[in-house]
Design an enzyme around this catalytic site. Structure first.
Site, mmCIF file in Angstrom:
data_model
loop_
_atom_site.group_PDB
_atom_site.id
_atom_site.type_symbol
_atom_site.label_atom_id
_atom_site.label_comp_id
_atom_site.label_asym_id
_atom_site.label_seq_id
_atom_site.Cartn_x
_atom_site.Cartn_y
_atom_site.Cartn_z
ATOM 1 N N GLU A 45 0.800 -1.230 0.000
ATOM 2 C CA GLU A 45 0.000 0.000 0.000
ATOM 3 C C GLU A 45 0.829 1.275 0.000
ATOM 4 O O GLU A 45 0.487 2.244 -0.662
ATOM 5 C CB GLU A 45 -0.955 0.005 1.201
ATOM 6 C CG GLU A 45 -2.092 -0.997 1.057
ATOM 7 C CD GLU A 45 -3.047 -0.933 2.229
ATOM 8 O OE1 GLU A 45 -3.632 0.123 2.456
ATOM 9 O OE2 GLU A 45 -3.207 -1.960 2.907
ATOM 10 N N ASP B 100 -2.433 -4.458 3.552
ATOM 11 C CA ASP B 100 -2.569 -4.725 4.986
ATOM 12 C C ASP B 100 -3.472 -5.930 5.282
ATOM 13 O O ASP B 100 -4.378 -6.250 4.499
ATOM 14 C CB ASP B 100 -3.129 -3.486 5.701
ATOM 15 C CG ASP B 100 -2.117 -2.343 5.719
ATOM 16 O OD1 ASP B 100 -0.913 -2.617 5.622
ATOM 17 O OD2 ASP B 100 -2.540 -1.175 5.823
ATOM 18 N N ASP C 246 -6.172 -6.733 6.831
ATOM 19 C CA ASP C 246 -7.515 -6.502 7.372
ATOM 20 C C ASP C 246 -8.500 -6.430 6.216
ATOM 21 O O ASP C 246 -8.133 -6.651 5.052
ATOM 22 C CB ASP C 246 -7.559 -5.228 8.223
ATOM 23 C CG ASP C 246 -7.085 -3.984 7.462
ATOM 24 O OD1 ASP C 246 -6.951 -4.058 6.213
ATOM 25 O OD2 ASP C 246 -6.858 -2.944 8.093
ATOM 26 N N GLU D 191 -9.970 -3.918 4.755
ATOM 27 C CA GLU D 191 -9.637 -2.892 3.770
ATOM 28 C C GLU D 191 -8.492 -3.356 2.885
ATOM 29 O O GLU D 191 -8.502 -3.188 1.659
ATOM 30 C CB GLU D 191 -9.282 -1.591 4.489
ATOM 31 C CG GLU D 191 -9.635 -0.325 3.732
ATOM 32 C CD GLU D 191 -11.127 -0.126 3.578
ATOM 33 O OE1 GLU D 191 -11.521 0.444 2.549
ATOM 34 O OE2 GLU D 191 -11.894 -0.531 4.463
ATOM 35 N N TYR E 269 1.079 -4.809 13.210
ATOM 36 C CA TYR E 269 0.008 -4.053 12.566
ATOM 37 C C TYR E 269 -0.907 -3.404 13.603
ATOM 38 O O TYR E 269 -1.290 -4.044 14.586
ATOM 39 C CB TYR E 269 -0.800 -4.965 11.647
ATOM 40 C CG TYR E 269 -1.762 -4.219 10.753
ATOM 41 C CD1 TYR E 269 -1.303 -3.224 9.905
ATOM 42 C CD2 TYR E 269 -3.112 -4.524 10.765
ATOM 43 C CE1 TYR E 269 -2.182 -2.533 9.080
ATOM 44 C CE2 TYR E 269 -3.998 -3.847 9.942
ATOM 45 C CZ TYR E 269 -3.523 -2.846 9.110
ATOM 46 O OH TYR E 269 -4.396 -2.164 8.305
ATOM 47 N N ARG F 281 -4.032 -1.945 13.379
ATOM 48 C CA ARG F 281 -5.499 -1.970 13.324
ATOM 49 C C ARG F 281 -5.967 -3.387 13.669
ATOM 50 O O ARG F 281 -5.988 -4.272 12.821
ATOM 51 C CB ARG F 281 -6.002 -1.543 11.942
ATOM 52 C CG ARG F 281 -5.734 -0.082 11.656
ATOM 53 C CD ARG F 281 -6.351 0.383 10.337
ATOM 54 N NE ARG F 281 -6.081 1.788 10.118
ATOM 55 C CZ ARG F 281 -5.004 2.275 9.504
ATOM 56 N NH1 ARG F 281 -4.102 1.424 9.029
ATOM 57 N NH2 ARG F 281 -4.828 3.569 9.347
ATOM 58 N N HIS G 131 -5.209 -12.393 14.057
ATOM 59 C CA HIS G 131 -4.452 -11.161 14.178
ATOM 60 C C HIS G 131 -3.780 -11.112 15.538
ATOM 61 O O HIS G 131 -4.128 -11.848 16.453
ATOM 62 C CB HIS G 131 -5.368 -9.951 14.017
ATOM 63 C CG HIS G 131 -5.919 -9.825 12.640
ATOM 64 N ND1 HIS G 131 -6.844 -8.869 12.304
ATOM 65 C CD2 HIS G 131 -5.677 -10.530 11.513
ATOM 66 C CE1 HIS G 131 -7.158 -8.993 11.018
ATOM 67 N NE2 HIS G 131 -6.458 -9.995 10.521
#
Length: 849
Positions: free
Chosen positions: A9, A82, A84, A86, A304, A306, A350
């Site tokens: 990203e 990432d 997640d 998104e 990470y 989030r 996660h």
């Protein structure tokens, strides 16, 4: 030529990962989403299973062109955004955009929780395929928000002047803020008195300490849950009676109670708790915290950021336990690792937020970090290490002191001593949280000398204080995030964005970290609450009710888990949106409208039409159009009804007295005499060229002309318009003859009570050291020029003595771009909560944005 293309990203991440993978890999950045729903239309085929119409973003077009050119040279494409929802969606969009360039079977999805060489190499050794359940969960969220924004917001804009939008989660957050504000404004404080004494032993040590009255005749006094207890001292007469009796009564130690309490460490950080702790301990806003955490993550220092899971990788647990044993000793290490239970919806795959290498202690990161990054890394490191240590043991000693003859008065004092620090050895910042507090949240801790049951105490001074019960505190960004999390509203990736939206939409303002709803925010929530009542009366669900929103979040989780289809979820949700829109449309009372028509039918002398810009204001035509609209069965909106009533007020002299009284017509305030004079002074001057700032264009000539049109229609300027008219007179004073005399004549010298944000002046002054400005950037029809923007703000501040909250926020964002040219930026950042320094983008990169 590289055999493999890797797409991440961010450019910073691409650079770091490229070092790990070697020459057979080319790593490029998508810079976020490359495709999205179209910006100017709904982009969702509601009647076709909510099929989205994705288009390349403005920036995405350029990036996709570069990615396709590189993909043609490669055999495989590794999608590495990432880990997640998104990130999964970005990976899928990249796949969809590039699948005609590279065979579909040659696409791979790689995920990792940390940017370290072992983690990256392990991820590429075990590539996977795109998780479509996770993609669909993101699609569902995006489409939900698009439907609410595009179909719900226009209803709100028609009802409330100045309202910009409603948001599926944003409006629920605003509702919590407004409901808290109403609770505070409706709170009725009660007066009460506290009684205490400064006392000391009658033999050494003679150090004084304080005891406070806790019970009278075994009845607890004071405050609990912001309400007075039955035994509270409520009147001056009660207080005087107590003081009189105590003056003639010795104080004697009734009991000394010693108890050892155990305090366990808190779990490692997840997104919400990181934002809350950074706000409380460091004063960072959630958006700033996430921006700093992103840099720490991209630099390979933390995992990470989030996440909503407390899970920790087994290897990281082993490393942490080894570090604790070696650094603090075996007595600080529990027999087995500490485990913390995550909420049901958390992703156990996660990890919590932790340092990637526990041996990298704060201050020895091996790279240059700015002050804010150092502080946040220290917070994360301490929280993680302490989470795997043994509990702290605290000895709490409470002394009970008795007095009284007719009545029994019990005083108390408490002291604490750390017997064994346990986890506090690594994280002493949390030690104060365990101290006992009274009903008003104040600590009751003191330092106590050795005391024995039955010994007498000397009174040095009686301590009495008149107080009032306090309402619940306003939300801060941190406490609002906590409330959203507790209610199941929003997810880790959305909290910071929600806070920013409330500020950007001018629905709340921040005052010493507290969130205060603006009149606009209050009006929006009032509309939501009125709509809720209508929906309840029809046995329908409210779109912006906390439980409904939390239920939708749970359904999104079920989509991600593959338990339900996202289209089935949308089919269930969409009728609720349509019902809300229908119930939210406020219409004017038909009887009231007919009365207004009846009043205006008496008007024989209408005001002449006035042209302002492209619009023509013609009362007679407006009256006719509205009457015709109602005549064919249409209903007028609430705002149209209000406009009709104002028109009646303008023609009150031609309306029969009885009808005017029935409609409660009031003659409009006349135009201020000095307004006409001020407009005459400004007529024919040479105005500055129109300037665009953000979404607004400031055109002094056009503004003055519009005020003139308003005056022609007999309308009195608002206080805000009148104030800005004075500002323009001062601004163009150089073109006005004898201005000093005119200034006194019009009272422009009168000082107004203006309270400016203390950050404005020093930030503007800091720009004096900036010598290299970023090139102006054109986006669509707008031009963004930092230098011109700052000069504009400086001019406004010089004239008005303040700036709007929105301007201050923009000022703080811009100054961060020029931090390297401002010698004292670190001090300014700390003092005024400025963003972390960021490098101005190159001209080409700016244009791509």
């Amino acid at each position: 030529m590289s055999k493999n293309l890797v797409i991440v990203e961010s450019p910073a991440k691409a650079k770091k990962i490229n070092k790990f993978l070697g020459k057979d890999y080319t790593v490029m950045a998508s810079v976020g989403h490359v495709r999205d729903l179209p910006p100017k239309k709904l982009g969702v085929k509601v009647d076709n299973d909510f099929k989205p119409e994705y288009v390349a973003t403005t920036r995405g077009k350029k990036i996709l062109k570069e990615l396709k050119a590189e993909a043609k040279k490669c055999e495989n494409v590794y999608l590495a955004p990432d880990p997640d929802r998104e990130g999964e969606a970005i990976a899928w969009h990249l796949f969809e955009a590039l699948k005609k360039t590279v065979p579909e079977e040659n696409f791979y999805r790689v995920t990792y929780n940390e940017i370290t060489k072992p983690a990256i190499l392990a991820a590429f050794e075990n590539p996977e395929k795109i998780d479509m359940d996770r993609v669909n969960a993101q699609q569902a969220r995006r489409i939900l928000d698009r439907l609410v924004g595009f179909q719900g917001s226009p209803v709100v804009r028609k009802q409330i002047r100045g309202a910009n939008s409603v948001g599926r989660v944003q409006t629920v957050a605003l509702r919590l803020v407004v409901e808290r504000e109403k609770e505070i404004s409706g709170f009725k404080p009660e007066t009460y008195f506290t009684v205490g004494a400064e006392v000391r032993k009658q033999e050494a040590p003679l150090d004084p300490f304080t005891v406070k009255l806790a019970r009278i005749n075994n009845e607890p006094i004071g405050v609990k849950d912001r309400k007075l207890l039955p035994g509270a001292v409520k009147t001056q007469e009660q207080l005087e009676g107590i003081q009189k009796e105590l003056d003639n009564s010795p104080l004697k130690v009734g009991d000394v109670i010693t108890k050892e309490v155990t305090r366990r460490a808190r779990p490692p950080f997840i997104t919400s708790t990181l934002q809350q702790s950074a706000s409380g301990a460091l004063g960072y806003a959630p958006a700033r915290t996430m921006g700093i955490a992103q840099k720490l993550y991209e630099n390979g220092l933390i995992t990470y950021m989030r996440t909503d899971s407390f899970n920790i990788a087994a290897t990281a647990l082993d490393e942490c336990r080894g570090f604790i044993g070696n650094s603090y000793g075996a007595e600080y290490l529990p027999g087995k690792p500490n485990f913390y239970k995550s909420k049901g919806a958390a992703q156990e795959a996660h990890e919590a937020i932790r340092p990637t290498d526990v041996a990298v202690q704060p201050g020895n990161e091996g790279m240059k970090l700015d002050l804010a990054e150092q502080k946040l890394y220290k917070l994360i490191w301490q929280r993680f290490v302490s989470s795997q240590m043994v509990p702290a043991r605290i000895s709490r000693r409470t002394v009970e002191v008795e007095a009284g003859s007719e009545n029994t008065y019990l005083f108390r004092a408490t002291s604490s001593e750390i017997v064994f620090p346990g986890y506090m050895k690594a994280s002493g910042i949390e030690a104060a949280a365990d101290k006992p507090k009274n009903g008003e949240g104040e600590s009751t801790e003191t330092v106590l000398p050795p005391l024995a049951r039955g010994e007498n105490l000397d009174v040095l001074d009686w301590l009495t204080e008149q107080k009032e019960t306090k309402p619940v505190a306003r939300y801060t960004e941190a406490s609002l995030i906590k409330a959203l999390e507790e209610n199941g509203v929003g997810r880790p990736s959305t909290y910071a964005a929600i806070m920013s939206k409330l500020d950007e939409r001018e629905y709340v303002v921040k005052e010493k970290r507290s969130l205060i709803p603006t009149p606009l925010g209050m009006e929006l929530v009032d509309l939501v609450l009125k709509t809720e009542e209508k929906l309840k009366s029809d046995n329908k669900v409210d779109l912006f009710e906390t439980r409904f929103t939390a239920d939708m979040e749970s359904k999104l989780d079920e989509v991600e888990e593959g338990k339900i289809e996202w289209t089935a979820m949308m089919q269930e949700f969409y009728p609720s949106l349509l019902e809300w829109i229908e119930h939210a449309k406020e219409t004017a009372d038909p009887v009231f409208v007919q009365k207004c028509f009846q009043a205006l039918e008496n008007v024989t002398e209408w005001a002449e039409p006035v042209k302002s810009g492209r619009r023509v204001y013609d009362d007679r035509k407006t009256f006719g159009d509205l009457k015709e609209k109602v005549g064919v069965g249409a209903k007028l909106s609430k705002r149209q009804g209000e406009m009709l009533h104002k028109m009646c007020c303008r023609y009150i002299k031609q309306v029969p007295e009885e009808l005017a009284k029935e409609l409660e017509l009031v003659e409009p305030e006349a135009v201020r005499p000095d307004t006409v004079r001020k407009l005459e002074l400004l007529a024919g001057l040479k105005y500055e060229e129109p300037r665009t700032v953000g979404k607004r264009t400031y055109d002094d000539g056009k503004f003055i002309s519009s005020l003139g049109d308003q005056v022609k229609m007999g309308k009195r300027l608002s206080e805000r318009q009148a104030a800005y008219l004075d500002t323009l007179l001062t601004k163009y004073s150089g073109q006005i003859e004898n201005f000093e005399a005119i200034r006194k004549e019009l009272g422009l010298d009168e000082k107004k009570d203006v309270v400016a944000d203390p950050a404005i002046a020093p930030i503007l002054a800091a720009f004096g050291s900036v010598t290299e400005w970023a090139e102006p950037v054109k986006r669509g029809k707008r031009v963004f020029d930092d230098k011109e923007f700052i000069e504009s703000l400086a001019g406004q501040f010089k004239v008005k003595g303040t700036l709007s909250d929105r301007q201050v926020a923009a000022l703080k964002r811009v100054v961060a771009k020029y931090a390297t040219q401002i010698p004292n930026y670190a001090d300014l950042q700390e003092q005024h909560e400025l963003p972390a320094p960021r490098k101005p983008k190159e001209k080409t990169a700016e244009a791509a944005n």
